[in-house]
Motif scaffolding. Structure first.
Motif, PDB file in Angstrom:
ATOM      1  N   GLY A 177      -6.181   9.561   0.685  1.00 46.46           N
ATOM      2  CA  GLY A 177      -6.492   8.260   0.108  1.00 46.46           C
ATOM      3  C   GLY A 177      -5.296   7.339   0.070  1.00 46.46           C
ATOM      4  O   GLY A 177      -4.168   7.729   0.380  1.00 46.46           O
ATOM      5  N   GLU A 192     -10.302   0.677   9.578  1.00 47.59           N
ATOM      6  CA  GLU A 192      -9.461   1.334   8.587  1.00 47.59           C
ATOM      7  C   GLU A 192      -8.035   1.431   9.111  1.00 47.59           C
ATOM      8  O   GLU A 192      -7.785   1.406  10.322  1.00 47.59           O
ATOM      9  N   TYR A 215      -3.630   3.616  -2.121  1.00 48.58           N
ATOM     10  CA  TYR A 215      -3.699   2.723  -3.268  1.00 48.58           C
ATOM     11  C   TYR A 215      -3.007   1.418  -2.908  1.00 48.58           C
ATOM     12  O   TYR A 215      -2.182   1.356  -1.997  1.00 48.58           O
ATOM     13  N   ASN A 227     -11.925  -1.543  -6.982  1.00 49.23           N
ATOM     14  CA  ASN A 227     -10.925  -2.499  -7.442  1.00 49.23           C
ATOM     15  C   ASN A 227     -10.635  -2.215  -8.906  1.00 49.23           C
ATOM     16  O   ASN A 227     -11.560  -2.075  -9.716  1.00 49.23           O
ATOM     17  N   ASN A 252     -12.732  -0.238   5.619  1.00 46.68           N
ATOM     18  CA  ASN A 252     -13.358   1.045   5.289  1.00 46.68           C
ATOM     19  C   ASN A 252     -14.834   1.105   5.670  1.00 46.68           C
ATOM     20  O   ASN A 252     -15.482   2.134   5.466  1.00 46.68           O
ATOM     21  N   THR A 260      -8.602   3.987  -2.960  1.00 43.29           N
ATOM     22  CA  THR A 260      -9.568   4.442  -1.963  1.00 43.29           C
ATOM     23  C   THR A 260      -9.313   5.915  -1.677  1.00 43.29           C
ATOM     24  O   THR A 260      -8.171   6.316  -1.462  1.00 43.29           O
ATOM     25  N   TRP A 261     -10.380   6.711  -1.688  1.00 37.29           N
ATOM     26  CA  TRP A 261     -10.284   8.132  -1.377  1.00 37.29           C
ATOM     27  C   TRP A 261     -11.346   8.473  -0.341  1.00 37.29           C
ATOM     28  O   TRP A 261     -12.417   7.867  -0.301  1.00 37.29           O
ATOM     29  N   ARG A 262     -11.069   9.495   0.473  1.00 39.89           N
ATOM     30  CA  ARG A 262     -12.046   9.924   1.476  1.00 39.89           C
ATOM     31  C   ARG A 262     -11.912  11.423   1.718  1.00 39.89           C
ATOM     32  O   ARG A 262     -10.850  12.009   1.476  1.00 39.89           O
ATOM     33  N   THR A 321     -14.237   3.630  -2.929  1.00 36.46           N
ATOM     34  CA  THR A 321     -13.180   2.639  -3.121  1.00 36.46           C
ATOM     35  C   THR A 321     -13.517   1.806  -4.345  1.00 36.46           C
ATOM     36  O   THR A 321     -14.697   1.578  -4.643  1.00 36.46           O
ATOM     37  N   LYS A 335      -6.166  -1.409  -6.419  1.00 35.80           N
ATOM     38  CA  LYS A 335      -7.266  -0.843  -5.636  1.00 35.80           C
ATOM     39  C   LYS A 335      -6.961   0.609  -5.299  1.00 35.80           C
ATOM     40  O   LYS A 335      -5.819   0.955  -5.024  1.00 35.80           O
ATOM     41  N   ARG A 342       0.820  -1.203   0.000  1.00 36.43           N
ATOM     42  CA  ARG A 342       0.000   0.000   0.000  1.00 36.43           C
ATOM     43  C   ARG A 342       0.854   1.253   0.000  1.00 36.43           C
ATOM     44  O   ARG A 342       1.964   1.259   0.513  1.00 36.43           O
ATOM     45  N   PHE A 388     -16.548   8.751   1.144  1.00 31.81           N
ATOM     46  CA  PHE A 388     -15.427   8.000   0.591  1.00 31.81           C
ATOM     47  C   PHE A 388     -15.878   7.149  -0.586  1.00 31.81           C
ATOM     48  O   PHE A 388     -17.064   6.890  -0.793  1.00 31.81           O
TER      49      PHE A 388
END
Length: 307
Positions: A103, A204, A105, A78, A200, A37-39, A76, A35, A4, A74
């Motif tokens: 975020g 988290e 990745y 794949n 998430n 993911t943003w928030r 997310t 993958k 990550r 948020f």
């Protein structure tokens, strides 16, 4: 190996924000983005936030796009995108009140630390050793492995990448638990009191949390307490660094070089050398103080607080 990383944080109000393309990470080899993911801390109101991840700095290559919808905090997804020399991000926000974007990745990579902190080539360059001597080089390689192990023992942790299966953690009623190995690369599974949790949604690990091996229990956007229990939290995860931190490379190389000259001073031949280990308290030493003066200070910030 899966691992990550974190995207570049955009603090403050995102209303009407159209960002330039920013580099996130530079790679030594091709990797596959799997993958994203943003928030945001405050959801968009009357608009959306569109996020793109590019494989080229000019944005003309391949990219993956996701959107944080109106009222959401948020997103997310794949994905599957092969990256070359790096990863870049682009942010575009419509009118609204979204704030504080961050975020992570996930990648599948062939890179990564799997063995030692330094290399034979680096040691020979630093020690100004020319040519090839199989016996000498064999001893140097053994010293490199010994130094790596000794440094990891002192830090009470692994730097090399690996996978921990079904690690059991005590829940203490706080909102955070810590894995034994860190930094975290990917949490494969996690259960609490035998109930499977969803990343998430139920827990988290983001930003600095990944570096510390911290997993936070959540409900929505709020942190909540882990249930109390003995070994009631069970997780399988990947851990370690993708590249050896520069401070550890320098420290390991210097220590091996010092041990090399110590061996030279001992008068023993390479072929007859009975011990290929490393001992900072050896009676014959080229630089006996290097462990205290240089190696320990370099390792301190990688040792978990309280260790």
């Amino acid at each position: 190996m899966a691992w990550r990383g974190t995207f570049v944080t955009v603090p403050g109000l995102l209303t009407g924000f159209v960002g330039t393309i920013q580099q996130v990470y530079a790679f030594d080899a091709a990797n596959t983005l799997t993958k994203i993911t943003w928030r945001v801390t405050d959801a968009p109101s009357g608009g959306t936030v569109t996020l793109r991840v590019h494989d080229q700095a000019d944005g003309l290559g391949s990219y993956e796009e996701v959107t944080i919808a109106d009222g959401e905090t948020f997103v997310t997804a794949n994905v599957s995108m092969v990256t070359g020399a790096g990863l870049w991000q682009e942010v575009e926000a419509e009118s609204g009140a979204a704030m504080n974007l961050s975020g992570e990745y996930e990648m599948i990579t062939g890179d990564g630390i799997t063995q030692n902190f330094t290399t034979l080539a680096a040691v020979k360059l630093d020690a100004k050793i020319a040519g090839t001597d199989p016996d000498r080089d064999s001893v140097l390689n053994a010293m490199i492995s010994g130094v790596t192990g000794m440094m990891q023992d002192w830090m009470e942790r692994d730097i090399v990448q690996g996978t921990v299966t079904s690690e059991k953690i005590d829940g203490d009623g706080s909102d955070s638990v810590f894995t034994k190995k860190f930094p975290l690369l990917e949490i494969t599974t996690l259960t609490e009191d035998a109930a499977a949790l969803v990343e998430n949604t139920d827990f988290e690990s983001v930003g600095p949390d990944l570096d510390e091996g911290r997993i936070v229990r959540i409900s929505g956007t709020d942190a909540i307490a882990w249930s109390r229990g003995r070994r009631n939290i069970v997780t399988t995860y990947d851990h370690g660094y993708v590249t050896v931190p520069a401070a550890l490379v320098t420290a390991a190389t210097s220590l091996v070089v010092a041990k090399y000259f110590e061996t030279v001073q001992s008068g023993k031949s390479w072929r007859g050398l009975s011990s290929k280990g490393v001992d900072p308290n050896a009676s014959v030493s080229y630089d006996k103080d290097i462990w205290t003066r240089e190696t320990i200070p370099a390792m301190k910030r990688f040792r978990r607080m309280g260790a």
